[in-house]
Every structure is written in structure tokens, then in C-alpha cells.
Enzyme design. Structure first.
Site: not given
Length: 366
Positions: A80, A147, A239, A249, A260
Site C-alpha cells: 500500500q 495502513h 466507518e 474511536y 480476518y
């Protein structure tokens, strides 16, 4: 259930897209890119596009030409990671500052996100970045290539907000000594505002605006100054959140999704001390890109959030009323949508994901 998604027009670069609440969009292609990740419009209507492998492109929409912008920092490309978000300073017309995020790698192979600002010079034959300054880094750098988040937004009062993913490590999201899994608030030069909420949790925590996040790939302010983000859940449970100064949060303690592996995670309603998302998705939509629309081309959409979907291959419209939010329409795009922006004439522009991802302008189909 979605309505039939696409109807091809005589012009192969255009097609109509139907929403499941009755809206119809005309999508026009302005060319393809190699793993495009983000974009921002310049005051003259030209466009800057980042490609994950490390290229920054200046795109002239009038003739659809493009030029490579020189001086982009070296990025750690893979997974990513790579070149990420791009935004303009609120006074760009006067100072030419742009802000870029990207992944970098240290000598040991660990990686983390970086945010720089640089001045964009367009007067010469080759556009280039000058006076580049590093203003923020993820701490610590860790193994893996997921991430990073590293989405960027300026508030109306000139503060820079950065989404910092938890790098698939989960527990740092609740740590006061790591800036992973947080929303960060800085001054435009990277210095720390003295009124950030966590002044007694250590020096790094003074940069935190909120904590307990997973992988935030969208951030935007509405006209009333409220901050909204979305983040990917684990196995489902994505979300959409209003970000409140100082709130927690809940990740990885609570989620509307599961691990997963199938191991369940307690739901948000089991821990009322954590902020509950205003919208969540089961099954996943894999959100990426976010605007709060404020234009005249879609007058009924003013104040709505428009979100791209990766796994869902969709464009999602969310109606916001005060502190409440609800999904009201979804457009089946047929491709993973990485980025969303409001552009010239108040049209909505999107970037498809992956190699060959197209730049599309979306206008109402009458």
C-alpha cells in the site's frame, strides 16, 4: 439492490451511471494513469495527480496533456506504500506551497509515512518542486507495507490535519508513545499548536487530535467546520466518523467488524466510552477518497459526503444533517474508486485504482 449500473453512449469515452436512488451521472474519461492515488486542482483548473510508484503529474485538462513534475522525494513503493496524498496550501496563490505524503524506508527496511511541503514552480519548461521541507513522520517506522493512511486536509483556520494509519499493528492506535492510528493536527509548518487536546501525555501525544483509528483513507471538512473521516474496518465494519477533538474511536478494542481470522471483536455498543461511527458498513465497501460537496452543479447534494469504494467498486453519497449521517445513494462504477475531488465548474472527479485507472469527470445526466 443496485439498479443496472452502466449504459454505453455513442462516444466510447462517456457512459451513464445510475444510482440506486434515481440519480444519473454522465462519466467522461480524461485518460489513464499508472496506479493513481490522489489529485488536487490548481487555481487555473489544471490538475496534479500522484501515482503510487512515485510520479507527480501536471495534467492540462484543456488538451489532456501531462508533464512529469521534477523534484519529488524518493518513495518506498510496494504493497500500500508509495506516493500518496497531495493538497494545496490555503494561500497557494501567494506562496506556491503544496503538501505531499508518501512512504519511506530506513536502512533496516522498516517503513513509515512522511509529509513534506514544497513550492511548485511552473514558470520553467519543466515543472518542479523546490524548497522541500519534511514536516511530519510516522513514529516509529515498522515492518510491513500497509495502513499508512496519510491523507491530508486543511481546516478553515489554517491547521493541517493528517490521518495516520496503525500500520496493521493494531495496538499502537491506543498508544501515547506512537503516532500510529491517530488523527494529527499541526500548524502549516509542522510545528505543534499549543491547544491540541493531549498536553499531558508526552511530547508526541501533543500532536494528536484523536486516537483509536485503523486505516483512514478519507478526510474532509464541511462548511460548518466539522471534520469527517472514514476508515477501513478489519473484516467488514468500515466507518464514517465525525472527528471530535480528544475523542477515542476504539480500535482495536471495538469494531463493527471482526478479525480476518474470524475471531470476533466486541461491537461499539459494548463500550460506550468510545466514539461510535455515524455510519458503518457490513459488508465492507472499502472506502477511499472523500469530499463534502459544496458546489452548484448538484444543488441537492450540497453538504453531502461523496466517498469512493474500492472493494465495492462504487461511489457512495451520504447525507449529513447536523451530527447525523446516512447513506442515501450508491452508484455502481464497475471499477475500484481510489480518489474523489470537486473540480472546475463544481463537477465531481474520480480516479480509478490500479494500473490503467482512469480520470473521470462526473456530471448530471439529463
Amino acid at each position: 439492490m443496485f439498479l443496472p449500473s452502466c449504459t454505453t453512449n455513442a462516444d466510447s469515452t462517456k457512459k451513464t451511471i445510475n444510482g440506486n436512488a434515481g440519480s444519473r451521472l454522465l462519466a467522461e474519461s480524461f485518460g489513464e494513469f499508472n496506479e493513481p492515488w490522489a489529485m488536487t486542482f490548481l487555481p487555473d483548473g489544471d490538475l496534479l495527480v500522484t501515482e503510487k510508484s512515485g510520479s507527480l503529474l501536471l495534467v492540462r485538462l484543456d488538451d489532456r496533456s501531462r508533464m512529469v513534475v521534477k523534484g519529488v522525494p524518493e518513495v518506498a513503493y510496494g504493497g500500500q506504500g508509495g506516493l500518496g496524498d497531495i493538497i494545496l496550501h490555503p494561500q497557494y496563490k501567494d506562496n506556491y506551497w503544496i503538501y505531499l505524503s508518501y512512504a519511506e524506508q530506513d536502512a533496516s527496511g522498516n517503513r513509515g509515512a512522511v509529509v513534506v511541503r514544497a513550492q511548485l514552480r511552473l514558470a520553467s519548461a519543466e515543472p518542479k518542486l523546490e524548497n522541500t521541507e519534511v514536516i511530519w513522520k510516522q513514529k516509529p517506522k515498522v515492518s510491513g507495507s500497509g495502513h499508512y493512511s496519510h491523507r491530508l486536509a486543511f481546516s478553515s483556520d489554517g491547521y493541517l490535519f493528517i490521518t495516520s494509519g496503525e500500520r496493521q499493528k493494531q495496538t499502537p492506535a491506543q498508544s501515547w508513545t506512537q503516532n500510529l492510528g491517530k488523527v494529527i493536527r499541526l500548524n502549516e509548518d509542522g510545528s505543534i499548536p499549543p491547544d491540541n487536546p493531549f498536553q499531558d501525555k508526552g511530547e508526541l501525544a501533543k500532536t494528536f487530535w484523536s486516537l483509536g483509528h485503523r486505516n483512514l483513507l478519507g478526510i474532509a471538512f464541511d462548511r460548518k467546520g466539522k471534520l469527517w473521516t472514514h476508515e477501513m474496518g478489519p473484516r467488514h465494519g468500515d466507518e464514517f466518523n465525525q472527528i471530535i477533538c480528544g475523542d477515542n474511536y476504539g480500535w482495536p478494542i471495538v469494531s463493527w467488524g471482526d478479525q480476518y481470522s474470524g475471531v470476533p471483536i466486541p461491537d461499539h455498543d459494548t463500550r460506550p466510552e468510545f466514539h461510535t461511527p455515524e455510519v458503518y458498513w457490513v459488508p465492507t465497501v472499502a472506502p477511499s477518497g472523500l469530499i463534502i460537496y459544496n458546489g452548484s452543479m448538484y444543488p441537492k447534494w450540497q453538504g453531502n459526503a461523496i466517498i469512493g469504494g474500492l472493494r465495492s467498486e462504487s461511489l457512495i453519497r451520504i447525507e449529513i444533517e447536523g451530527d447525523q449521517a446516512n447513506e442515501v445513494e450508491r452508484f455502481k462504477m464497475g471499477k475500484r474508486i481510489r480518489e474523489v475531488e470537486q473540480g472546475p465548474g463544481d463537477a465531481i472527479w474520480v480516479l480509478e485504482d490500479k494500473k490503467g485507472g482512469r480520470l473521470l469527470r462526473l456530471t448530471p445526466y439529463e
